[in-house]
Each structure stands twice: as structure tokens, then as C-alpha cells.
Design a protein around this motif. Structure first.
Motif: not given
Length: 140
Positions: A63-64, A69-73, A82-84
Motif C-alpha cells: 500500500x502507498x 505534497x506527493x501529487x498522489x493524494x 491510501x490518502x487518509x
């Protein structure tokens, strides 16, 4: 690849262009034995780097945890992202369910203090930091 050496060291401290910190390649280090890994995506340079992180996640199945700041969130609908994660780490139940033995950290520092507290309590076999620049970066 251009090796960068610490003063007086015989082995490279790290390499330019997405190489493993403290010498060697990421593939070699992965063969050493991260079985239940976690990918951290800090500040990434561009979309191409974000794509490389996602490709690595797909190959490993890890999982990520995507930092703001990554641009993936925001706007990324990849099933491994997983942004949260900060909210997940707030829950003792979620923290205990996360069984990891290693971390691969792409990009710059993460902004979550809760994440660093969580990682310091884990008994990690490996913590790898992958950078696309020659500057040293203290992950903690």
C-alpha cells in the motif's frame, strides 16, 4: 549513475536518479526481505516520478501512504493509494492491524507527525529512502 560518497567512506552514500540511499539498487535491497512493506510517497518532482511510485506499488502489492505534497493524494484513484492514512493511524485498532516489516520512502519528508511516531514504534527490518536528487534527507 553518479555515486555520492560521505567524507572518508569507501561505499557510496547514495546515487543520483532514483537509487537506494546508502548504496546499491532498490531491487537488490528488496530481495533482502521486505515481505509486508509500506510505501511512503513524500514530495515528488513530477508526474513521471508519481508514475514510477505507482508502478513499484503494483509490482510489490504494498500500500502507498500518499502525502499531500506527493501529487498522489488528491485525484488519484489507484486501489493501493491510501490518502487518509493520518486518520487511520489515529485509531489504535488500525495501528495494530498494520503489520509491516519494512518501508520504502519515495521523495521528500512526510508531513504527518503521527506517521513518524507510528514508524518509530515498529520493529522494521528495512527503511529505504529513494530520492531523485543528490541532497541528504533525514527521514525522521
Amino acid at each position: 549513475m553518479i555515486p555520492v560518497y560521505a567524507a572518508g567512506a569507501e561505499t557510496p552514500y547514495y546515487y543520483f536518479a532514483m537509487r537506494l540511499v546508502r548504496g546499491g539498487t532498490l531491487q537488490t535491497a528488496m530481495r533482502k526481505g521486505i515481505k509486508r512493506g509500506l510505501i511512503l510517497a513524500g514530495k515528488l518532482k513530477d508526474r513521471a516520478e508519481a508514475g514510477q511510485v505507482l508502478a513499484f506499488a503494483e509490482r510489490t502489492g504494498f500500500p502507498v501512504f500518499a502525502d499531500i505534497t506527493s501529487g498522489l493524494r488528491l485525484g488519484c484513484r489507484h486501489p493501493l493509494v491510501i490518502s487518509c492514512f493520518d486518520q487511520l493511524l489515529f485509531s489504535p485498532r488500525s495501528r495494530s492491524a498494520l503489520k509491516i516489516d519494512g518501508v520504502v520512502h519515495f521523495g521528500g519528508r512526510m508531513t504527518s507527525r503521527r506517521l513518524y511516531d507510528f514508524l518509530q514504534k515498529k520493529d522494521l527490518r528495512e527503511y529505504m529512502s529513494v530520492l531523485s536528487h543528490p541532497l541528504r534527507s533525514d527521514p525522521f
